[in-house]
Design an enzyme around this catalytic site. Sequence first.
Site, PDB file in Angstrom:
ATOM      1  CB  CYS A  84      -0.981  -0.027   1.174  1.00  0.00           C
ATOM      2  SG  CYS A  84      -2.293   1.188   1.028  1.00  0.00           S
ATOM      3  CG  HIS A 177      -2.935  -3.413   3.874  1.00  0.00           C
ATOM      4  ND1 HIS A 177      -1.801  -2.728   4.201  1.00  0.00           N
ATOM      5  CD2 HIS A 177      -3.813  -2.492   3.408  1.00  0.00           C
ATOM      6  CE1 HIS A 177      -1.975  -1.437   3.949  1.00  0.00           C
ATOM      7  NE2 HIS A 177      -3.185  -1.271   3.466  1.00  0.00           N
ATOM      8  CD  GLU A 179       0.001  -5.451   5.928  1.00  0.00           C
ATOM      9  OE1 GLU A 179       0.104  -6.134   4.895  1.00  0.00           O
ATOM     10  OE2 GLU A 179      -0.179  -4.210   5.902  1.00  0.00           O
TER      11      GLU A 179
END
Lengths: 203, 335
Positions: A84, A177, A179
């Site tokens: 991002c 994302h 994560e």
Amino acid sequence: MVATGGSRIGVLALQGDFAEHLAALRSIGIEGEEVRKVSQLEGLDGLIIPGGESTAITKLMDAYSFRAALPRAVADGLAVWGTCAGMIVMARSLTDPYPKPLGLLDIKVSRNWFGRQVDSFESDFKFKGIRGKPIRAVFIRAPVVEEIGDGVEELAVLPDGHAVAVRSGRLMATAFHPELTDDRRVHRYFADLAAAKDGKTRD
Amino acid sequence: MATNARRTQSKPPISTNGARKNGVAHSATKGVHGRLWKDSPKPEVGNWRVKSGLAQMLKGGVIMDVVTEEHARIAEDAGAVAVMALERVPSDIRKDGGVARMSDPELIVRIMQSVTIPVMAKSRIGHFAEAQVLQALGVDYCDESEVLTPADTEFHVNKWDFKMPFVCGCTNLGEALRRIGEGAAMIRTKGEAGTGDVVQAVTHARSVLGEIRRIQAMKEEELMTEAKKLGAPYELVLEVRRTGRLPVVNFAAGGIATPADASLLMQIGVDGVFVGSGIFKSENPAKMAAAIVKATTHYKDPEVIAEVSKGLGGAMRGLDSSKFAPDQRLAVRGW
């Protein structure tokens, strides 16, 4: 995960969700390192530039000498993955007049392409080089790739053809994302890339 | 700044109510999404992961109160991760008295147009109609804030109804978990806004973090009674014990006025800081803003804090919050 054994991966910890990336790395057996100063780039095989605000991150990168140090580390073989804001930081250019990206990866990026936070979303994507079910991708005030340079490969694309994940050699960037989900396949993909010094992953 | 499994989970904190697994299921049909996904499954917008996820992107950052477009640009240029669009900063609200309401939508929109970072705005506690207006404007985060005059003496906004995420203030763990139970995707301390006196923010941060450590040391059979004492949802108390932190990002706010203040709160264990009156009531706002941003990143490094604190000019003139009469305290608003 034999290929990742012994490689050292840092996470740029100036601002953003670096703790989430460190937790994701830990869950695949890698003790990541927080990087706040350029001296901490020394000896790393890979660096993740996390999600966050690209204006704040570039500002802090300038204040603490990363703009000069990071391209040198990349030339010396450092693998880099931006998520991002990290994609924005890595770009050659932006459709916006600011912030000034670092130009590590030959892509032109458009910030906040989907709109404001109320347009943030998640959806499923096929990710080239990752087998099995699609990746659940979380997009938060996310960018897209508007133009792509020679030698940059598209790993995931929107229905209209805009790339949201790209790779060139030891550099990769995702507009979303990984994560923030439990699926660790993209982190493994990067760990393999960082461990493979010749720029080739195991498949 | 402990990390935990919660961050990487997709589930919202309330797991007992199926309808709320992802907040309200908003499906994206308007704007760019309507054009983009014509022949594909529609993406999910405004779900829990997306709402709490924006707060995760703000971590390690500074959110600044601004009252003009020029302020907003100064804040963005200094490295703020978001701005709070207001008509008056809290110290002026305090001085002016009267009823403090949501800001003029025109001002909020002008500020949204002047920067590319997220823009937050405040609604009164319980004033869901103001919150609806903010969502309609496209505001990125709503602060249901005790700095404004409460609109409801009993109930807060049901934040699950919105695809716009909310941040709410707290003074202790029970209050934080009640707000999260109502759908807040980010928590901040209340502190004592508009004072430049950091003591209340420190007290509230220590209270929340200390109570979390206390719960971690408890046995499971003690947790229902603890939930009753805290006035907090049981499920969230269980989750706090398991993870050792709040289920959402936790910032400090209310009285932060210097780089050392930011470092203090970060070292106590918050994820980032709000600075309200502390920037634009200081002598050199641009310099103060940049210094607090650097101090928040390098909070563990006293040499950096020393360097950025040099020659800043005066910090905002403070008010000693311990001298306040009960009706001057904003932190008691909210239930």
